[in-house]
Design a protein around this motif. Structure first.
Motif, PDB file in Angstrom:
ATOM      1  N   GLN A 335     -44.193  19.580  -7.827  1.00  0.00           N
ATOM      2  CA  GLN A 335     -44.741  19.990  -6.459  1.00  0.00           C
ATOM      3  C   GLN A 335     -43.480  20.384  -5.675  1.00  0.00           C
ATOM      4  OE1 GLN A 335     -47.894  20.810  -5.901  1.00  0.00           O
ATOM      5  NE2 GLN A 335     -48.168  20.222  -7.865  1.00  0.00           N
ATOM      6  N   THR A 336     -42.325  19.903  -5.819  1.00  0.00           N
ATOM      7  CA  THR A 336     -41.053  19.837  -5.074  1.00  0.00           C
ATOM      8  C   THR A 336     -40.009  20.661  -5.800  1.00  0.00           C
ATOM      9  OG1 THR A 336     -41.738  18.374  -3.575  1.00  0.00           O
ATOM     10  CG2 THR A 336     -39.383  19.190  -3.344  1.00  0.00           C
ATOM     11  N   ALA A 337     -39.617  21.559  -5.721  1.00  0.00           N
ATOM     12  CA  ALA A 337     -38.423  22.279  -6.256  1.00  0.00           C
ATOM     13  C   ALA A 337     -36.957  21.574  -6.163  1.00  0.00           C
ATOM     14  CB  ALA A 337     -38.380  23.822  -6.167  1.00  0.00           C
ATOM     15  N   LEU A 338     -35.970  21.372  -6.932  1.00  0.00           N
ATOM     16  CA  LEU A 338     -34.874  20.733  -6.504  1.00  0.00           C
ATOM     17  C   LEU A 338     -33.800  21.832  -6.742  1.00  0.00           C
ATOM     18  CD1 LEU A 338     -35.587  17.137  -8.137  1.00  0.00           C
ATOM     19  CD2 LEU A 338     -35.791  17.860  -5.725  1.00  0.00           C
ATOM     20  N   THR A 339     -32.644  21.648  -6.099  1.00  0.00           N
ATOM     21  CA  THR A 339     -31.553  22.534  -6.146  1.00  0.00           C
ATOM     22  C   THR A 339     -30.566  22.175  -7.379  1.00  0.00           C
ATOM     23  OG1 THR A 339     -30.196  21.420  -4.649  1.00  0.00           O
ATOM     24  CG2 THR A 339     -31.509  23.192  -3.620  1.00  0.00           C
ATOM     25  N   GLY A 340     -30.590  20.902  -7.679  1.00  0.00           N
ATOM     26  CA  GLY A 340     -29.686  20.304  -8.593  1.00  0.00           C
ATOM     27  C   GLY A 340     -28.793  19.585  -7.981  1.00  0.00           C
ATOM     28  N   VAL A 341     -28.275  19.753  -6.660  1.00  0.00           N
ATOM     29  CA  VAL A 341     -27.268  18.989  -5.949  1.00  0.00           C
ATOM     30  C   VAL A 341     -27.637  17.685  -5.740  1.00  0.00           C
ATOM     31  CG1 VAL A 341     -25.925  18.772  -3.780  1.00  0.00           C
ATOM     32  CG2 VAL A 341     -26.589  21.061  -4.739  1.00  0.00           C
ATOM     33  N   VAL A 342     -26.670  16.690  -6.163  1.00  0.00           N
ATOM     34  CA  VAL A 342     -26.949  15.247  -5.969  1.00  0.00           C
ATOM     35  C   VAL A 342     -25.772  14.661  -4.884  1.00  0.00           C
ATOM     36  CG1 VAL A 342     -26.887  12.990  -7.118  1.00  0.00           C
ATOM     37  CG2 VAL A 342     -27.824  15.305  -8.321  1.00  0.00           C
ATOM     38  N   ALA A 343     -26.097  13.907  -4.042  1.00  0.00           N
ATOM     39  CA  ALA A 343     -25.273  13.295  -3.094  1.00  0.00           C
ATOM     40  C   ALA A 343     -25.312  11.812  -3.140  1.00  0.00           C
ATOM     41  CB  ALA A 343     -25.559  13.707  -1.659  1.00  0.00           C
ATOM     42  N   GLY A 344     -24.154  11.392  -3.372  1.00  0.00           N
ATOM     43  CA  GLY A 344     -23.802   9.868  -3.265  1.00  0.00           C
ATOM     44  C   GLY A 344     -23.428   9.636  -2.104  1.00  0.00           C
ATOM     45  N   ALA A 345     -24.156   8.952  -1.208  1.00  0.00           N
ATOM     46  CA  ALA A 345     -23.857   8.514   0.151  1.00  0.00           C
ATOM     47  C   ALA A 345     -23.491   7.233   0.320  1.00  0.00           C
ATOM     48  CB  ALA A 345     -24.767   8.814   1.285  1.00  0.00           C
ATOM     49  N   ASN A 346     -23.394   6.669   1.772  1.00  0.00           N
ATOM     50  CA  ASN A 346     -22.993   5.131   1.887  1.00  0.00           C
ATOM     51  C   ASN A 346     -24.046   4.406   1.851  1.00  0.00           C
ATOM     52  OD1 ASN A 346     -23.666   6.589   4.589  1.00  0.00           O
ATOM     53  ND2 ASN A 346     -23.400   4.697   5.257  1.00  0.00           N
ATOM     54  N   ASN A 347     -25.283   5.212   2.091  1.00  0.00           N
ATOM     55  CA  ASN A 347     -26.514   4.693   2.098  1.00  0.00           C
ATOM     56  C   ASN A 347     -27.636   4.859   0.879  1.00  0.00           C
ATOM     57  OD1 ASN A 347     -27.220   7.327   2.545  1.00  0.00           O
ATOM     58  ND2 ASN A 347     -29.011   6.732   4.194  1.00  0.00           N
ATOM     59  N   GLY A 348     -27.014   5.348  -0.112  1.00  0.00           N
ATOM     60  CA  GLY A 348     -27.790   5.428  -1.579  1.00  0.00           C
ATOM     61  C   GLY A 348     -27.444   6.538  -2.194  1.00  0.00           C
ATOM     62  N   LEU A 349     -28.408   7.044  -2.882  1.00  0.00           N
ATOM     63  CA  LEU A 349     -28.264   8.408  -3.916  1.00  0.00           C
ATOM     64  C   LEU A 349     -29.395   9.083  -3.572  1.00  0.00           C
ATOM     65  CD1 LEU A 349     -26.925   9.401  -6.249  1.00  0.00           C
ATOM     66  CD2 LEU A 349     -28.609   8.381  -7.623  1.00  0.00           C
ATOM     67  N   TRP A 350     -29.134  10.635  -3.473  1.00  0.00           N
ATOM     68  CA  TRP A 350     -30.093  11.585  -2.900  1.00  0.00           C
ATOM     69  C   TRP A 350     -29.851  12.835  -3.868  1.00  0.00           C
ATOM     70  CZ3 TRP A 350     -32.897  10.273   1.541  1.00  0.00           C
ATOM     71  CH2 TRP A 350     -32.469   9.033   2.306  1.00  0.00           C
ATOM     72  N   VAL A 351     -31.071  13.511  -3.570  1.00  0.00           N
ATOM     73  CA  VAL A 351     -31.220  14.848  -4.456  1.00  0.00           C
ATOM     74  C   VAL A 351     -31.612  15.722  -3.481  1.00  0.00           C
ATOM     75  CG1 VAL A 351     -31.511  13.916  -6.840  1.00  0.00           C
ATOM     76  CG2 VAL A 351     -33.812  14.421  -5.170  1.00  0.00           C
ATOM     77  N   GLU A 352     -31.245  17.167  -3.502  1.00  0.00           N
ATOM     78  CA  GLU A 352     -31.661  18.008  -2.574  1.00  0.00           C
ATOM     79  C   GLU A 352     -32.794  18.862  -2.957  1.00  0.00           C
ATOM     80  OE1 GLU A 352     -29.268  21.428  -0.025  1.00  0.00           O
ATOM     81  OE2 GLU A 352     -28.919  21.445  -2.251  1.00  0.00           O
ATOM     82  N   SER A 353     -33.888  19.208  -2.035  1.00  0.00           N
ATOM     83  CA  SER A 353     -34.874  20.001  -2.472  1.00  0.00           C
ATOM     84  C   SER A 353     -34.885  21.280  -1.754  1.00  0.00           C
ATOM     85  CB  SER A 353     -36.341  19.218  -2.135  1.00  0.00           C
ATOM     86  OG  SER A 353     -36.113  19.226  -0.455  1.00  0.00           O
ATOM     87  N   GLY A 354     -35.343  22.330  -2.280  1.00  0.00           N
ATOM     88  CA  GLY A 354     -35.305  23.657  -1.719  1.00  0.00           C
ATOM     89  C   GLY A 354     -34.691  24.682  -2.505  1.00  0.00           C
ATOM     90  N   THR A 355     -33.995  25.625  -2.060  1.00  0.00           N
ATOM     91  CA  THR A 355     -33.393  26.733  -2.738  1.00  0.00           C
ATOM     92  C   THR A 355     -31.856  26.791  -2.375  1.00  0.00           C
ATOM     93  OG1 THR A 355     -35.142  28.125  -2.808  1.00  0.00           O
ATOM     94  CG2 THR A 355     -33.296  29.272  -3.149  1.00  0.00           C
ATOM     95  N   VAL A 356     -30.664  26.718  -3.361  1.00  0.00           N
ATOM     96  CA  VAL A 356     -29.512  26.828  -3.162  1.00  0.00           C
ATOM     97  C   VAL A 356     -29.011  27.812  -2.027  1.00  0.00           C
ATOM     98  CG1 VAL A 356     -27.257  27.287  -3.920  1.00  0.00           C
ATOM     99  CG2 VAL A 356     -28.874  25.822  -5.298  1.00  0.00           C
ATOM    100  N   GLY A 357     -28.318  27.428  -0.909  1.00  0.00           N
ATOM    101  CA  GLY A 357     -27.914  28.552   0.030  1.00  0.00           C
ATOM    102  C   GLY A 357     -28.733  28.258   1.170  1.00  0.00           C
ATOM    103  N   MET A 358     -29.886  27.567   1.352  1.00  0.00           N
ATOM    104  CA  MET A 358     -30.524  27.375   2.605  1.00  0.00           C
ATOM    105  C   MET A 358     -30.168  26.614   3.207  1.00  0.00           C
ATOM    106  SD  MET A 358     -32.295  30.143   2.220  1.00  0.00           S
ATOM    107  CE  MET A 358     -33.663  29.887   3.465  1.00  0.00           C
ATOM    108  N   ALA A 359     -29.938  26.407   4.580  1.00  0.00           N
ATOM    109  CA  ALA A 359     -29.523  25.505   5.593  1.00  0.00           C
ATOM    110  C   ALA A 359     -30.879  24.553   6.043  1.00  0.00           C
ATOM    111  CB  ALA A 359     -29.033  26.008   6.970  1.00  0.00           C
ATOM    112  N   THR A 360     -31.952  25.051   5.518  1.00  0.00           N
ATOM    113  CA  THR A 360     -33.145  23.914   5.985  1.00  0.00           C
ATOM    114  C   THR A 360     -33.550  23.152   4.710  1.00  0.00           C
ATOM    115  OG1 THR A 360     -34.641  25.937   5.113  1.00  0.00           O
ATOM    116  CG2 THR A 360     -34.061  25.902   7.494  1.00  0.00           C
TER     117      THR A 360
END
Length: 480
Positions: A335-360
């Motif tokens: 149901q949720t499209a992922l951009t492929g960007v993965v972020a390793g932060a100080n509070n864990g591991l995250w993936v970005e949802s949406g479309t590349v280039g969108m600030a939202t």
């Protein structure tokens, strides 16, 4: 081969079993385009009777109709497979006279050998001997040469040192070298074209190759000094400087060691050191003051490349430690499209949802089970050739995110390190299916991804130089 005996009076000249004295010599690091000290390249000189004409031993004849056969790893480029680009002297179409020689080139097409191996490359030169001086015909002969692919682990330090580890030398005192007048290295990367390692230092960007070779690659007209991030895509190197140039990404082609830096994209603010990822022409850069990401790309309908906000800040994080990219597919049951960007932060591991280039765009946590997110500080992330991601957190716990696996990960509980070990750098050996990690003190461990692989094991002795920040794999063509 034909055998011919010819008798002339009053002088007897015997030309039985004609076999010219063909010898080879190699020039490690020489490329067909003139580049030198490149690990992926080797010049091969074939010489026809180095002493010139010798009427007594019958090694006085020209050779021609040269053809080459190569056995061994499939990633070796040579004139027969790659054409005239690797035969600039037209060895395959020339006649080589007695005492004459001709040089052609071998060129690796990326990596194929595992650390700890040294596969042999068998080169056979087939040729015709023009032994027609006394009315005879031509005969065929061949000569052979063996060289090797030598994969090395390259460590780089924050103080500008580079060391190599391989089956020939281990960590040898002759295998560490230093960027001239360089005491700080902020970022590093390596290419799969020449096999150079690139170091971003306070005084410029350096490339290092075979032996103690270090070249300052900074163009004098655009001083790319103190770069905080280095990235490479194909034959293009990207750098993000510090200081007055820090709002832009610069690019340069790596061909023939000629670096002419151009502005690739502008609009960055507060780029974090070594927090970046690349996917084709899209560059993702983390910010140092907030847990947010920029993407540098060509917006639809625009002819210029700019850097724009990529999603909202990572929820609850105070800093970004590392970025990566993979083809992740979707989350939440498709149901949720992922951009492929993965972020390793100080509070864990995250993936970005949406479309590349969108600030939202928003961020989803990565789970190791349906209800357990990875919530510890992430240390490093590297990818293999299939874009599977290998992650280690601040407690030296390892995870794997598979391509098209959404926002889920698998804990690699069998990959364990000695208590208190902190990972400073990682690289994945695709051929050996092993993740290599190093501590800041230069102790390297290999974590096997093969079935039955257990705890990570120490590789050789510790490196000679401390303050390790980078780990790469580069194979060189070697004569031994």
């Amino acid at each position: 081969m034909k055998n011919k005996c010819l008798l002339l009076a009053p002088l007897v000249i015997v030309a039985c079993g004609v076999q010219n004295n063909i010898t080879f010599s190699t020039q490690t690091g020489n490329c067909a385009d003139g580049t030198i000290n490149a690990p992926y390249c080797m010049g091969v000189t074939i010489q026809n009777n180095s002493g010139g004409q010798n009427w007594i031993t019958n090694t006085n004849f020209p050779i021609n109709n040269l053809t080459l056969n190569v056995s061994g790893p499939s990633n070796v480029g040579y004139p027969t497979s790659q054409g005239s680009n690797l035969d600039p002297n037209n060895c395959l179409g020339s006649s080589i006279s007695p005492g004459g020689s001709c040089t052609f080139y071998l060129w690796l097409q990326g990596e194929s050998a595992a650390i700890g191996q040294k596969p042999a490359i068998g080169l056979t030169a087939n040729y015709s001997i023009n032994d027609t001086l006394f009315g005879g015909g031509s005969s065929s002969a061949s000569a052979s040469l063996t060289v090797f692919e030598l994969p090395s682990l390259l460590i780089s330090t924050s103080t500008g040192w580079v060391e190599s580890y391989n089956v020939n030398n281990g960590f040898s005192s002759s295998a560490n070298y230093h960027g001239e007048s360089e005491n700080v290295v902020n970022a590093y990367t390596n290419d799969n074209y020449y096999g150079f390692l690139y170091l971003a230092g306070n005084n410029g960007i350096y490339l290092s190759g075979n032996g103690n070779y270090v070249l300052n690659a900074t163009n004098q007209s655009t001083s790319i000094k103190g770069a905080s991030n280095l990235l490479i895509n194909g034959q293009t190197l990207y750098a993000i400087p510090t200081g007055s140039l820090s709002t832009s990404v610069y690019s340069a082609g790596i061909q023939k060691e000629s670096f002419s830096w151009q502005t690739y994209a502008s609009g960055l603010t507060n780029a974090a050191t070594n927090v970046s990822a690349i996917n084709g022409s899209r560059i993702f850069v983390g910010q140092s003051n907030v847990p947010s990401v920029f993407v540098c790309l060509n917006p639809t309908g625009s002819s210029t490349t700019s850097c724009v906000a990529e999603g909202i800040p990572v929820p609850g994080a105070s800093s970004l430690n590392v970025l990566a990219y993979s083809n992740l597919g979707t989350a939440n049951g498709g149901q949720t499209a992922l951009t492929g960007v993965v972020a390793g932060a100080n509070n864990g591991l995250w993936v970005e949802s949406g479309t590349v280039g969108m600030a939202t765009n928003s961020w989803l946590p990565v789970y190791v089970s349906a209800t357990t997110p990875i919530a510890t500080s992430i240390n490093k992330i590297v990818a293999d050739n299939s874009l599977n991601l290998y992650i280690v957190d601040a407690n030296s716990n390892f995870y794997v995110m598979t391509a098209n696996g959404g926002n889920s990960a698998t804990a690699k509980t069998n990959w364990t390190l000695p208590s208190g070990t902190s990972v400073a750098a990682m690289v994945y050996d695709n051929a050996g299916q092993t993740l290599y990690v190093t501590t800041s003190g230069g102790m390297i461990y290999g974590c096997s991804n093969l079935a039955g692989g257990g705890a990570c094991t120490q590789v050789g002795q510790a490196a000679l130089s401390p303050n390790v920040t980078g780990l790469s794999i580069v194979t060189s063509l070697s004569s031994w």
